[in-house]
Design a protein around this motif. Structure first.
Motif, short mmCIF file in Angstrom:
data_model
loop_
_atom_site.label_atom_id
_atom_site.label_comp_id
_atom_site.label_asym_id
_atom_site.label_seq_id
_atom_site.Cartn_x
_atom_site.Cartn_y
_atom_site.Cartn_z
N LEU A 5 58.91 -16.87 76.41
CA LEU A 5 58.51 -15.58 75.84
C LEU A 5 58.16 -15.71 74.36
O LEU A 5 57.25 -15.06 73.87
N GLU A 6 58.90 -16.54 73.65
CA GLU A 6 58.62 -16.74 72.23
C GLU A 6 57.26 -17.39 72.01
O GLU A 6 56.58 -17.10 71.04
N GLN A 7 56.87 -18.28 72.91
CA GLN A 7 55.63 -19.03 72.72
C GLN A 7 54.41 -18.34 73.33
O GLN A 7 53.28 -18.72 73.03
N TYR A 8 54.63 -17.35 74.16
CA TYR A 8 53.52 -16.70 74.87
C TYR A 8 52.79 -15.75 73.94
O TYR A 8 53.41 -14.93 73.25
N GLU A 9 51.47 -15.84 73.92
CA GLU A 9 50.69 -15.06 72.93
C GLU A 9 50.54 -13.59 73.30
O GLU A 9 50.25 -12.77 72.43
N ARG A 10 50.71 -13.21 74.56
CA ARG A 10 50.55 -11.82 74.96
C ARG A 10 51.79 -10.97 74.72
O ARG A 10 51.77 -9.76 74.92
N VAL A 11 52.87 -11.58 74.28
CA VAL A 11 54.10 -10.84 73.98
C VAL A 11 53.94 -10.18 72.61
O VAL A 11 53.55 -10.83 71.65
N PRO A 12 54.25 -8.89 72.50
CA PRO A 12 54.17 -8.22 71.19
C PRO A 12 55.16 -8.84 70.19
O PRO A 12 56.09 -9.54 70.57
N TRP A 13 54.97 -8.53 68.94
CA TRP A 13 55.78 -9.17 67.90
C TRP A 13 57.22 -8.66 67.89
O TRP A 13 58.14 -9.42 67.58
N HIS A 14 57.46 -7.40 68.22
CA HIS A 14 58.83 -6.89 68.10
C HIS A 14 59.79 -7.48 69.14
O HIS A 14 60.94 -7.75 68.78
N PRO A 15 59.39 -7.77 70.39
CA PRO A 15 60.32 -8.50 71.25
C PRO A 15 60.59 -9.92 70.77
O PRO A 15 61.69 -10.44 70.95
N LYS A 16 59.59 -10.54 70.15
CA LYS A 16 59.80 -11.90 69.63
C LYS A 16 60.83 -11.90 68.51
O LYS A 16 61.71 -12.75 68.45
N VAL A 17 60.72 -10.93 67.61
CA VAL A 17 61.67 -10.84 66.50
C VAL A 17 63.06 -10.52 67.02
O VAL A 17 64.06 -11.12 66.60
N PHE A 18 63.16 -9.59 67.97
CA PHE A 18 64.45 -9.22 68.53
C PHE A 18 65.08 -10.40 69.27
O PHE A 18 66.28 -10.66 69.13
N THR A 19 64.27 -11.15 70.03
CA THR A 19 64.77 -12.33 70.73
C THR A 19 65.26 -13.38 69.74
O THR A 19 66.31 -14.00 69.96
N ALA A 20 64.53 -13.58 68.67
CA ALA A 20 64.96 -14.55 67.65
C ALA A 20 66.29 -14.12 67.03
O ALA A 20 67.16 -14.96 66.77
N CYS A 21 66.47 -12.82 66.81
CA CYS A 21 67.74 -12.33 66.26
C CYS A 21 68.90 -12.53 67.24
O CYS A 21 70.00 -12.90 66.84
N VAL A 22 68.65 -12.31 68.53
CA VAL A 22 69.70 -12.51 69.54
C VAL A 22 70.10 -13.98 69.60
O VAL A 22 71.29 -14.32 69.63
N VAL A 23 69.11 -14.86 69.61
CA VAL A 23 69.40 -16.30 69.67
C VAL A 23 70.12 -16.75 68.39
O VAL A 23 71.07 -17.53 68.44
N ALA A 24 69.69 -16.23 67.25
CA ALA A 24 70.35 -16.59 65.98
C ALA A 24 71.79 -16.09 65.97
O ALA A 24 72.69 -16.79 65.51
#
Length: 122
Positions: A5-24
């Motif tokens: 999901l992080e690498q997929y280009e069709r994913v909007p930016w806000h799920p990417k940021v939220f996912t990065a925060c969860v993993v962090a």
């Protein structure tokens, strides 16, 4: 799945940021409730991390999620992706543990007594 999901280009930016925060949060030593509090310290990790993953997956559109699931299945059929970071982290942990155990083994193997002794009071 989250990595795809992080690498997929069709994913909007806000799920990417939220996912990065969860993993962090999952990998950071800083917790909302410290781990030395007996049950609650571990309970926040058990509840907050899966809850964050569920919320992150619900933020992604269904079509993008099915595409990512297909990519994940394809990657698993071709062979699991190698995670060399985990290998290096385990090697570092083993090295540090060996460095901590060596002085204890050294004291046990030597024939001389421990550096201090308790002497009874007279």
């Amino acid at each position: 799945m989250l990595r795809i999901l992080e690498q997929y280009e069709r994913v909007p930016w806000h799920p990417k940021v939220f996912t990065a925060c969860v993993v962090a949060y999952a990998f950071s030593p800083i917790d909302l409730i410290p781990d030395f509090i007996s049950v609650l310290g571990y309970l926040d990790d058990v509840i907050l991390v899966p809850l964050g993953i569920i919320i992150a997956l619900k933020m992604v559109p269904k079509t993008v999620l099915t595409d990512c699931e297909c990519k994940a299945e394809e990657m698993m059929k071709n062979g699991k992706p190698k995670n060399w970071i985990g290998v290096y982290r385990n090697a570092d942990f083993t090295f540090v543990m060996v460095l901590q155990v060596l002085p204890i083994i050294n004291v046990c193997v030597q024939k001389r007594p421990a550096p201090f002794r308790y002497r009874p009071l007279k």
